[in-house]
Design a protein around this motif. Structure first.
Motif, PDB file in Angstrom:
ATOM      1  N   SER A  40      -6.224  22.239  -4.735  1.00  0.00           N
ATOM      2  CA  SER A  40      -6.870  21.595  -3.583  1.00  0.00           C
ATOM      3  C   SER A  40      -6.467  20.121  -3.454  1.00  0.00           C
ATOM      4  O   SER A  40      -6.182  19.650  -2.348  1.00  0.00           O
ATOM      5  N   ALA A  43      -3.674  18.677  -1.313  1.00  0.00           N
ATOM      6  CA  ALA A  43      -3.787  18.617   0.153  1.00  0.00           C
ATOM      7  C   ALA A  43      -4.348  17.288   0.633  1.00  0.00           C
ATOM      8  O   ALA A  43      -4.476  17.072   1.830  1.00  0.00           O
ATOM      9  N   SER A  44      -4.693  16.418  -0.296  1.00  0.00           N
ATOM     10  CA  SER A  44      -5.301  15.153   0.127  1.00  0.00           C
ATOM     11  C   SER A  44      -4.259  14.233   0.764  1.00  0.00           C
ATOM     12  O   SER A  44      -3.126  14.146   0.298  1.00  0.00           O
ATOM     13  N   SER A  48      -3.058  10.365  -1.036  1.00  0.00           N
ATOM     14  CA  SER A  48      -2.424  11.557  -1.602  1.00  0.00           C
ATOM     15  C   SER A  48      -2.253  11.334  -3.096  1.00  0.00           C
ATOM     16  O   SER A  48      -2.177  10.190  -3.567  1.00  0.00           O
ATOM     17  N   PRO A 194     -10.359  18.106  -0.945  1.00  0.00           N
ATOM     18  CA  PRO A 194      -9.255  17.298  -1.489  1.00  0.00           C
ATOM     19  C   PRO A 194      -9.544  15.791  -1.523  1.00  0.00           C
ATOM     20  O   PRO A 194      -9.344  15.131  -2.549  1.00  0.00           O
ATOM     21  N   TRP A 275     -11.465  19.797   6.451  1.00  0.00           N
ATOM     22  CA  TRP A 275     -10.861  20.124   5.153  1.00  0.00           C
ATOM     23  C   TRP A 275      -9.573  19.326   4.928  1.00  0.00           C
ATOM     24  O   TRP A 275      -9.489  18.473   4.066  1.00  0.00           O
ATOM     25  N   ILE A 276      -8.553  19.552   5.750  1.00  0.00           N
ATOM     26  CA  ILE A 276      -7.316  18.779   5.606  1.00  0.00           C
ATOM     27  C   ILE A 276      -7.108  17.999   6.897  1.00  0.00           C
ATOM     28  O   ILE A 276      -7.045  18.581   7.979  1.00  0.00           O
ATOM     29  N   SER A 277      -7.011  16.681   6.781  1.00  0.00           N
ATOM     30  CA  SER A 277      -6.797  15.812   7.944  1.00  0.00           C
ATOM     31  C   SER A 277      -7.804  16.091   9.059  1.00  0.00           C
ATOM     32  O   SER A 277      -7.437  16.136  10.238  1.00  0.00           O
TER      33      SER A 277
END
Ligand code: SF4
Ligand code: SF4
Length: 359
Positions: A40, A43-44, A48, A194, A275-277
């Motif tokens: 997970s 995906a940050s 990052s 993330p 969740w992502i972006s």
């Protein structure tokens, strides 16, 4: 801040800080785990993991990350070397990250282990996770539990499990303090969101650098700024809830409380953060909240697809107010959807414009 401090240049202030310039992160995912939290965090974006490891974030110490999936080593003994050095007390300072729940070795009758990480060089016998915790946690500058399994036991610790597993604070003690004077830092989530993980790690690293206070944690040792609100408080379907407009099945864009959403009583920021972006989430995009960040997860939330206990009472109470307000808003909404009558192409101006100034 004193008057002298105000006269001090930022470089001078930085020079007298008492932080570390370099720190190791020893990440063990050999709890009862699926490695989902390790996956997970890749995906940050803010920040990052690459930016942190490559030193692209100003003011952070140099990071040496040791994670079996994310670290470029051939594995085996070479990978274990910093963990062995830390257990001997030869590696300072380091942050210990644990992923997966901690099994109870005491319920094993006779020899054996539930989960292990490397072998004992003398005997060749596998070293249980518990051995590493006993040797590394007291020497770590900070101890971090990544994901709900490591924080509170999680799915592996559900009723009927054979390992008797638990969260890190259950094992080390809720009063545990690291070498850096910090409590265990719990970042729950199954998996961890993330950026919830990377943001907390970054704050810890600024603290390690001596330029930030310790991250504020609540009584369950969670970062307050991430887990201080409920899912419901950040869910963009809460407008439907307020109007008592509830989904009857999983295709509906409306509030899902009657088809299993536990959002009103769960501490989590995922629907608000995405969740992502900013993309994805749970109830905001049609997936009931199953309370995966919570210490009571999963047993207290099962069966997931039934209406939560207590939801019927609050939704019954919301019904008279909600349906009345919905009707009233419907009327106003129809009015607001009409353009004013002076929007036309007739030769006469009817907007009410008056060129003369009046006192
Ligand atoms: S879907 Fe869940 S979190 Fe969202 S408004 Fe409804 S009950 Fe609250
Ligand atoms: S919204 Fe609910 S299911 Fe989704 S991550 Fe948060 S606690 Fe887990």
């Amino acid at each position: 801040m004193t008057a002298d401090d105000e006269l001090e240049m930022p470089e001078q202030r930085a020079a007298r800080r008492s932080g570390f310039d370099e720190i190791d992160i020893l990440w063990i995912s050999e709890g009862m785990s699926c490695d989902g939290d390790t996956v997970s965090v890749t995906a940050s974006g803010q920040p990052s993991i690459e930016d942190v490891v490559l030193g692209l974030i100003p003011g952070l110490p140099k990071i040496n990350l040791h994670n079996k999936v994310l670290s470029p080593t051939p594995g085996g003994e070479e990978f274990l070397q910093p963990f062995r050095a830390a257990a001997r007390g030869e590696l300072k300072p380091f942050i210990l990250v644990i992923e997966g729940s901690i099994p109870n070795q005491n319920v094993i009758e006779g020899d054996g282990y539930w989960t292990s990480f490397g072998n004992d060089p003398e005997t060749g016998a596998p070293l249980p996770l518990n051995w590493w915790l006993d040797h590394l946690a007291p020497k770590a500058w900070a101890v971090v539990a990544a994901g709900t399994c490591a924080t509170y036991g999680g799915i592996h610790a559900m009723a009927g499990n054979p390992t008797g597993c638990m969260g890190l604070a259950d094992y080390l003690g809720w009063e545990f303090k690291s070498r850096g004077g910090l409590p265990i830092v719990n970042i729950p989530g199954c998996p961890v969101q993330p950026e919830n993980f990377m943001e907390t790690l970054t704050w810890l690293l600024y603290h390690a650098a001596g330029t930030a206070p310790a991250p504020p944690l609540d009584e369950k040792l969670r970062p307050q700024w991430l887990f201080g609100r409920t899912v419901h408080e950040g869910c963009d379907r809460a407008g439907y809830y307020e109007q008592a407009d509830f989904a009857k099945d999983y295709n509906s864009p409306k509030c899902q409380v009657k088809v299993g959403c536990w959002g009103p009583v769960v501490n989590c920021n995922v629907p608000k953060r995405g969740w992502i972006s900013g993309v994805g989430g749970c109830p905001n995009v049609g997936g009931i909240c199953i309370g995966c960040t919570m210490p009571g997860f999963p047993d207290m939330f099962m069966p997931f697809m039934d209406e939560p206990t207590g939801a019927s009472l609050s939704s019954i109470l919301a019904k008279p107010y909600g349906s009345f307000i919905r009707r009233m808003r419907g009327i106003t909404n129809r009015v607001a959807n009409k353009e004013p009558k002076w929007h036309h192409k007739q030769p006469v101006l009817t907007s009410g414009y008056d060129p003369r100034w009046r006192p």
